[in-house]
Each structure stands twice: as C-alpha cells, then as structure tokens.
Design an enzyme around this catalytic site. Structure first.
Site: not given
Ligand SMILES: NC(=O)c1ccc[n+]([C@@H]2O[C@H](COP(=O)([O-])OP(=O)(O)OC[C@H]3O[C@@H](n4cnc5c(N)ncnc54)[C@H](O)[C@@H]3O)[C@@H](O)[C@H]2O)c1
Ligand SMILES: O=C[C@H](O)CS(=O)(=O)O
Length: 493
Positions: A187, A262, A296, A397
C-alpha cells in the site's frame, strides 16, 4: 487520461507507465471511486487512482497467498533472474519514472532520477541475495542425532510505504521479500501512488508471476486493518511516521506477525572545531536539503562547536541563498516543493518558534509565493543560528528545508544533546581527530552514523534505527533476515 507534463517527449514516455488502476493478482483493477493525485508544485492533476478498501485488500492478500507456494518453489537463481530483469527495466525507463515521480512528489528531476537508480539497486542487490540463502549442519548434542537448520520464506508480506521516496521505499522491501520467496501486497502513500503502479507495470514485463507483487491503495485505515489483521499475512513492514508505525505494529500482535519498522528521525549533525569546515558545509547541504529536507535521515539539528559556529552559520546561509527553488518539471532546480500545506505550516511553526526563543534567522524563513511558485508548497531554504535546545525543531522532526544550528562547547555536551531524543535513526559527525572518530559513533545512540559524510544510504549497507526509529534493517545481506524463518530439523539416527 492525459498526463500534464511540460515536455511532450517525456509526457509520452511517462504516459506509457501511467496507470489509473490498482494491480491485484496480475490484473489492473479500476474502482468506481477515485483519488486525485496532485502535483505539489502547482496543484495540477497528475492522475487518478482507485479509492479501494478492505474488500479489494483481501482480494490482494488472497492472490498473494495463492501465489506464494509456487514462487517459493522456484530456485533462488530463477527468482534472482526476474528481480535483475525488473531492475534493468527500471533503468531502461529511468527518465519516465523520474518524471512521474517529480510530477507526483515534487523532488527535482535529478533527485528523482537518482532515486530510480537507488530503487533499482535494491532489486539488483537482492537478485544476488536470492542465490545465497543458506542453512547450517550443526554439531549434534548426541552421537545419534543430526541438527539441520534451513531458512524458509516467512510467507505473505504486507508493506505500507511513505510518499517521500515513492519507489525506493517499496523496492527496499519487495527486493528482499521476493528474493526470499515471499509474495507481497504493497500500500503506497495515496499522495504518490503512480510511481508504485509504474513499478507494477514493469514487474509484469520482468516476468514477476501474477499474485507475487500487488499494489492497492485508497482508504488507508481500512486497508491497514486488513494488512495487520489477516492471519494469512505473516510479515508486516512499515515505513513512515513513528506514530502510525506504533499504531500498526500494535495491531499486528493479534496474529503474531513478523514486524519491521522504518520510522521517524531526529538526526544530529555534529561539527567540531577540528572538522574540515568546507567538507562539513557540503555534508550539511547534502544531508539537510535533499528532497527539500523531507527525508528520514536529514540533519534535523546541526550542532556546531562554538569555535566555528558563526563562520559555519554564515557560510551555510550564503550557500542556501543560491538554491534554485521551483517546479522540478519546469527546468533545472535545486529544491522543489513540500508535499502539502500541512508540511508548509509545520516548517513555518518551527521557524517562528526557534526565532521567538532567540534563534538568529540568517536565510529564508518563509513560504515562497512569487511567480511560478504561487500555486505550490514552496518554502525558502532556511538557516537559523544559535537555536536554543528547547526549540520545537530540536524536539520534533522538521521534514522541511530548515537548518537550525545549536552551539555547543564540549564533546560530552554534544553527545548529551545528540542523544536527548526518542529517535535513533541517523547521526553525523565531522571531525579530523582520530580518537574522536572512534569515540563518537560508539557514544551516539543511533542505528547509523555518518563520519565526515552527509550521505549514508546505499543498498550495500543495513539501513535502520534504534529506540523509536524502528525495528529491523533494510538493504545489504542483513536485509534478508526479516523475510526468512529459521527451521530446525533434529534427525534421530
Ligand atoms: N526510517 C525510514 O526509512 C523512513 C523512510 C521514509 C520516511 N520515513 C518517515 O515517514 C514520515 C513521512 O512519511 P509519511 O508522511 O508518508 O508518513 P505516514 O505515517 O503519514 O504515512 C506512511 C504510510 O502509512 C499510511 N497510513 C497512514 N495512516 C494509516 C493508518 N491508520 N492505517 C494504515 N496506513 C496508514 C499512509 O497512507 C502511508 O502509506 C516521516 O516521519 C519520515 O521520517 C522514515
Ligand atoms: O526518508 C528516508 C529514506 O530512507 C531516505 S534514503 O534515501 O534512504 O536516505
């Protein structure tokens, strides 16, 4: 549906990959209700995708469950060959995939192209890992026993991914999952589903069998309820915010799924007096402003030792003022828009809070609305010096192009500040002192530490966090473990 892109040649190429249906059991499934995908640079319509929910998600899980046995029955070499072809197709369609990504996510075209290669590298890497799943013949505890350990695929995997890296966050999961012999239901974020569907389109051409790779989107909570609650799903992997990750991981407990997370970061970027300041400036620019600060692992707090703080601040501000900020499809840019208006509001709140607490604004600080930027979510690349440690941007963040500089005096103080967070994803240290180069990574409570570099992400290394930044690792040979179960055979002679 006509894709509105600026260059007709690329519109044609991207158009071929554009899909307005979910991908379930090898079929393109349209929905009566749809979601509009909008370009964050100007609010224009890029595409539409189905607004699906629990019923369609169960169909996808059924397809994955039905396909999993045959997929696991292929040899690692056979699965690897398909993954490698998928990676090749991504690179053959690199420009079109990049355009589609910039259209729906906003990042500069060069960054989008970089992400296509980064995403393909996970399929390429795990094409090789598929051939290297091994077991063990252990030294027996008795002369009439033999202990055989084998690794087998966990089964059906469910993946929920974010909008900031619309391709790489999927292949970083689908690569090891399919290499291990698992099938997967993805998803993607409803903000950037088109890249995921283009990936599905290429999976068909690569020879990924029906049911092995499925993409469904729409009512995220309803879809999440199925993916976390259906007992046929044996592994749940999430990339996204910490809050949502906690919610979904808790729901997996009911069926005791394997879970990998993640989550969010709050990366300290620590610059000592003895650092190579030119290198530290370049590292800070790369880490802080990549994807308009929406990664992230972005530097979220820039800690600068007092002897170099003011010089570093002025030089960083001078550099960010030269950034070309604009729509990624309109020409060469250094920074695109934020994903939506909520992100804009959060960035402004962090800036206003830091300045109200005594921070010195040296560059940027506001939304950009001139000319072609008027209809987009553009925020000026921002540098604030002497930010106090209780500022919002130190505790949350920021996820925006806002560099907050915190002054420190001693190494111990820098470690205390850096570790004063529930996050534990990435940290960065710039020093030329050899002993300090050893002390700092050992003292920092993070899953990943960049030493004299601001870019640490590669398919060849284990990516992941500690504390509330996540569970498990993605990438490298370590990335296979989350998709394999260990099975013992104790043989009585
Ligand atoms: N650690 C990592 O590798 C990594 C990588 C990328 C992004 N991130 C983190 O993700 C965040 C940004 O991404 P975002 O805004 O898409 O995050 P988000 O948590 O809002 O959404 C992530 C995913 O979860 C889904 N989602 C949201 N609420 C849900 C629910 N109740 N049930 C099922 N699915 C649900 C969203 O539709 C999306 O597909 C930041 O905090 C960033 O640090 C972490
Ligand atoms: O936002 C988190 C992603 O993992 C970034 S990265 O391209 O893998 O560094």
């Amino acid at each position: 549906m006509e894709l509105v892109l600026d260059r007709s040649d690329m519109r044609t190429a991207a158009q071929d990959l554009l899909r307005d249906a979910a991908y379930i059991d090898g079929a393109w499934v349209h929905g009566l209700r749809t979601i509009e995908v909008l370009n964050p640079a100007d609010g224009s319509l890029v595409g539409k995708v189905p607004l699906f929910g629990a019923e369609e998600t169960r169909l996808a899980v059924t397809a994955a469950h039905r396909a999993q046995g045959a997929w696991a029955g292929q040899t690692g070499k056979e699965r690897g060959a398909i993954l490698r072809r998928w990676a090749e197709l991504m690179l053959e369609h690199r420009e079109a995939l990049a355009w589609l990504m910039t259209a729906e996510q906003g990042k500069p075209l060069a960054e989008a192209s970089g992400e296509v290669a980064y995403a393909a590298s996970f399929l390429e890497w795990f094409a090789e890992e598929a051939r290297r799943v091994t077991g063990a013949l252990l030294s027996p505890h008795a002369s009439d026993r033999r202990l055989l350990v084998r690794k087998s695929p966990v089964g059906v995997v469910a993946a929920v991914t974010p909008w900031n890296f619309p391709l790489a966050m999927i292949t970083r999961k689908a690569g090891p999952a399919l290499a291990a012999g698992c099938t997967i239901v993805v998803k993607p974020s409803e903000l950037t589903p088109l890249s995921a569907l283009a990936l599905a389109r290429l999976s068909e051409e690569a020879g990924v069998p029906r049911g092995v790779f499925n993409v469904v989107m729409g009512d995220a909570p309803a879809i999440g309820d199925v993916l976390t609650g259906d007992k046929r799903v044996r592994k749940f992997t999430f990339t996204g915010s910490t809050a949502v990750g906690k919610l979904l991981a808790a729901r997996c407990a009911g069926t005791v799924k394997r879970v990998s997370l993640e989550l969010g970061g709050n990366a300290p970027f620590i610059v000592f007096d003895d650092a190579d300041i030119d290198a530290a400036i370049e590292g800070a620019l790369a880490s802080k402003f990549r994807n308009a600060g929406q990664t992230c692992v972005c530097a979220n707090r820039i800690l600068v030792q007092s002897g170099v703080h003011d010089d570093f601040a002025v030089r960083l501000a001078d550099r960010v003022r030269t950034f070309r900020v604009g729509p990624g499809l309109a020409g060469p840019t250094d920074q695109g828009p934020l994903i939506d208006s909520r992100a804009l509001a959060k960035a402004q709140a962090h800036v206003d809070d830091a300045v109200s607490r005594g921070g010195r604004l040296l560059a940027g600080g506001t939304r950009l609305i001139e000319g072609a930027l008027a209809d987009g979510n553009f925020f000026a690349p921002t540098v604030i010096a002497d930010v106090p440690r209780d500022a919002l941007l130190c505790r949350e963040e920021t996820f925006a192009p806002v560099a907050g500089l915190i002054r420190f005096e001693t190494e111990d103080e820098a470690i205390r500040i850096a570790n004063d967070t529930d996050a534990g994803l990435a940290a960065y240290v710039y020093t030329q002192d050899l002993a300090r180069s050893w002390r700092m990574p050992e003292a920092l409570a993070y899953g990943m530490v960049g030493l004299n570099t601001g870019l640490i992400s590669t398919e060849a290394a284990p990516f992941g966090g500690v504390k509330e930044s996540g569970l498990g690792r993605e990438g490298s040979s370590f990335g296979m473990d989350d998709y394999l179960d260990i099975k013992l055979t104790c043989l009585g002679l």
